[in-house]
Design an enzyme around this catalytic site. Structure first.
Site, PDB file in Angstrom:
ATOM      1  N   SER A 112       4.192 -18.277  30.967  1.00  0.00           N
ATOM      2  CA  SER A 112       3.603 -18.002  32.267  1.00  0.00           C
ATOM      3  C   SER A 112       2.751 -19.194  32.715  1.00  0.00           C
ATOM      4  O   SER A 112       3.235 -20.327  32.751  1.00  0.00           O
ATOM      5  CB  SER A 112       2.796 -16.698  32.200  1.00  0.00           C
ATOM      6  OG  SER A 112       2.426 -16.233  33.468  1.00  0.00           O
ATOM      7  N   ASP A 122      12.152  -9.800  34.201  1.00  0.00           N
ATOM      8  CA  ASP A 122      10.962 -10.408  34.794  1.00  0.00           C
ATOM      9  C   ASP A 122      11.144 -10.561  36.302  1.00  0.00           C
ATOM     10  O   ASP A 122      12.030 -11.280  36.765  1.00  0.00           O
ATOM     11  CB  ASP A 122      10.730 -11.779  34.145  1.00  0.00           C
ATOM     12  CG  ASP A 122       9.367 -12.375  34.458  1.00  0.00           C
ATOM     13  OD1 ASP A 122       8.719 -11.940  35.417  1.00  0.00           O
ATOM     14  OD2 ASP A 122       8.959 -13.303  33.727  1.00  0.00           O
ATOM     15  N   HIS A 136       7.751  -9.234  32.908  1.00  0.00           N
ATOM     16  CA  HIS A 136       7.090 -10.500  32.583  1.00  0.00           C
ATOM     17  C   HIS A 136       6.329 -10.431  31.266  1.00  0.00           C
ATOM     18  O   HIS A 136       6.320 -11.394  30.490  1.00  0.00           O
ATOM     19  CB  HIS A 136       6.141 -10.875  33.723  1.00  0.00           C
ATOM     20  CG  HIS A 136       5.472 -12.196  33.547  1.00  0.00           C
ATOM     21  ND1 HIS A 136       6.170 -13.378  33.451  1.00  0.00           N
ATOM     22  CD2 HIS A 136       4.153 -12.528  33.441  1.00  0.00           C
ATOM     23  CE1 HIS A 136       5.323 -14.393  33.305  1.00  0.00           C
ATOM     24  NE2 HIS A 136       4.100 -13.894  33.287  1.00  0.00           N
ATOM     25  N   ASP A 137       5.706  -9.300  30.976  1.00  0.00           N
ATOM     26  CA  ASP A 137       4.934  -9.154  29.740  1.00  0.00           C
ATOM     27  C   ASP A 137       5.804  -9.186  28.489  1.00  0.00           C
ATOM     28  O   ASP A 137       5.281  -9.212  27.371  1.00  0.00           O
ATOM     29  CB  ASP A 137       4.132  -7.855  29.760  1.00  0.00           C
ATOM     30  CG  ASP A 137       2.792  -8.000  30.476  1.00  0.00           C
ATOM     31  OD1 ASP A 137       2.446  -9.130  30.867  1.00  0.00           O
ATOM     32  OD2 ASP A 137       2.103  -6.981  30.651  1.00  0.00           O
ATOM     33  N   ARG A 183      -6.168  -6.424  39.636  1.00  0.00           N
ATOM     34  CA  ARG A 183      -5.419  -6.293  38.384  1.00  0.00           C
ATOM     35  C   ARG A 183      -4.366  -5.203  38.474  1.00  0.00           C
ATOM     36  O   ARG A 183      -3.274  -5.331  37.891  1.00  0.00           O
ATOM     37  CB  ARG A 183      -6.386  -5.997  37.245  1.00  0.00           C
ATOM     38  CG  ARG A 183      -5.732  -6.015  35.862  1.00  0.00           C
ATOM     39  CD  ARG A 183      -5.149  -7.373  35.538  1.00  0.00           C
ATOM     40  NE  ARG A 183      -4.891  -7.521  34.107  1.00  0.00           N
ATOM     41  CZ  ARG A 183      -4.496  -8.636  33.535  1.00  0.00           C
ATOM     42  NH1 ARG A 183      -4.296  -9.714  34.278  1.00  0.00           N
ATOM     43  NH2 ARG A 183      -4.282  -8.709  32.231  1.00  0.00           N
TER      44      ARG A 183
END
Length: 335
Positions: free
Chosen positions: A135, A288, A317-318, A201
């Protein structure tokens, strides 16, 4: 891991021409640098991570993991602007003797790479066996490599890009708008913008994960009509970050991510990537949506000595932090 600080003895010039009068870099190390100084693994961390890679990349980095301090000298530096000890918006501005807060200057990925280079020079490191980042960390690793001041033997790029996309910038701007909507952000106090950070967040989580993983992990029973699991999860993730981070750093670092464009003041993207000589592994996560796999495929297609690997995962993505067995299989020949 062992915690250290490096104090750069000169003003640090940023890409935009502004300077930080004082630059402190906080970093962690594990293991010992061998006599040849050729056993370095340099980790570039992601947006809200810290320099203790044993803390957030367990299973890949640790005493008994693939990358361990028995065989390697592992180093990870906290980035400029982050919350964990390197010069950041809560640091004291020598010109005013008060914290920078929202007046902290804009920092680019190239600025972060230049700070890594200064730290490497201070430690006498002129070659890195493995430079790895995911990332925002992958963006740093690309720029660090392109400085061409430290020899990079192996470059590992995960879930990252060569230029940040309009889609990614839009996600980040939406988060910044949420922070700015909290009037306390402009009060320039340590907990300013905290409610806005919580909201930001929760927006970010929707780009880090996927529809499928929310279906799997956050689905309610048929008799539920309020207090949904997904609602509680979003609130939990927002508060969890607000408990350990500050809104000024988060606002700043999202802008740093937006700055990623390795072709700025260089040739085109393709030619810039083509100049990289390191043996490179580029790793994508199939689901992702923030850094789609096509962005990593583009990188791999244009670095001469690169291989492309795609991990099938529903984590989005994680996945680069979660799919450790798949990662270890791809990276085992580097250990």
């Amino acid at each position: 891991m062992n915690l250290h600080q490096f104090n750069y003895p000169k003003p640090f010039e940023l890409e935009n021409g502004k300077t930080l009068e004082k630059l402190t870099i906080t970093y962690h190390t594990a293991g010992k640098l061998n006599e040849q100084k050729d056993n370095v693994i340099w980790v570039c961390h992601a947006l809200t991570a810290n320099s203790d890679v044993f803390d957030w990349w367990k299973g890949l980095f640790g005493e008994d993991d693939l990358f361990n301090p028995k065989d390697h000298f592992i180093i990870c530096a906290n980035v400029i602007g982050s919350h964990y000890g390197t010069t950041n918006p809560l640091s004291i501005n020598p010109k005013t003797n008060t914290p920078y807060f929202s007046n902290f200057p804009t920092v680019t990925i190239k600025d972060m790479a230049n700070a890594h280079q200064l730290l490497a020079e201070s430690l006498g490191i002129n070659q890195i066996k493995i430079l790895i980042g995911g990332s925002l960390g992958g963006q740093q690793a690309l720029e660090f490599t392109l400085l061409n001041q430290t020899k990079i033997e192996n470059l590992v790029l995960l879930a990252t890009n060569a230029v940040h996309s309009p889609w990614g910038i839009a996600f980040n701007e939406t988060q910044r708008l949420a922070i700015e909507a909290d009037e306390s952000f402009y009060a320039n106090k340590e907990n300013g913008g905290q409610n806005g950070l919580i909201a930001a967040r929760t927006i970010a989580m929707l780009s880090y994960r996927t529809y499928e993983i929310y279906e799997e992990k956050q689905k309610d029973l048929n008799n539920v009509y309020e207090s949904f699991k997904a609602s509680s999860y979003q609130k939990y993730q927002g508060q969890k970050l607000a408990n350990r981070f500050n809104a000024y750093s988060y606002w700043l670092l999202t802008k740093t991510m937006d700055s990623q464009n390795i072709a700025r003041n260089r040739a085109c993207l393709e030619e810039t990537l083509n100049s990289i000589k390191a043996k490179t592994k580029v790793i994508a996560i199939s689901s992702d949506i923030l850094f789609p796999a096509k962005e990593q495929k583009f990188i791999a297609d244009h670095i001469p000595n690169a291989s492309y690997h795609e991990i099938n995962s529903s984590y989005g993505h994680d996945g680069f932090l979660v799919e450790l067995d798949a990662l270890k299989e791809i990276l085992k020949d580097l250990a």
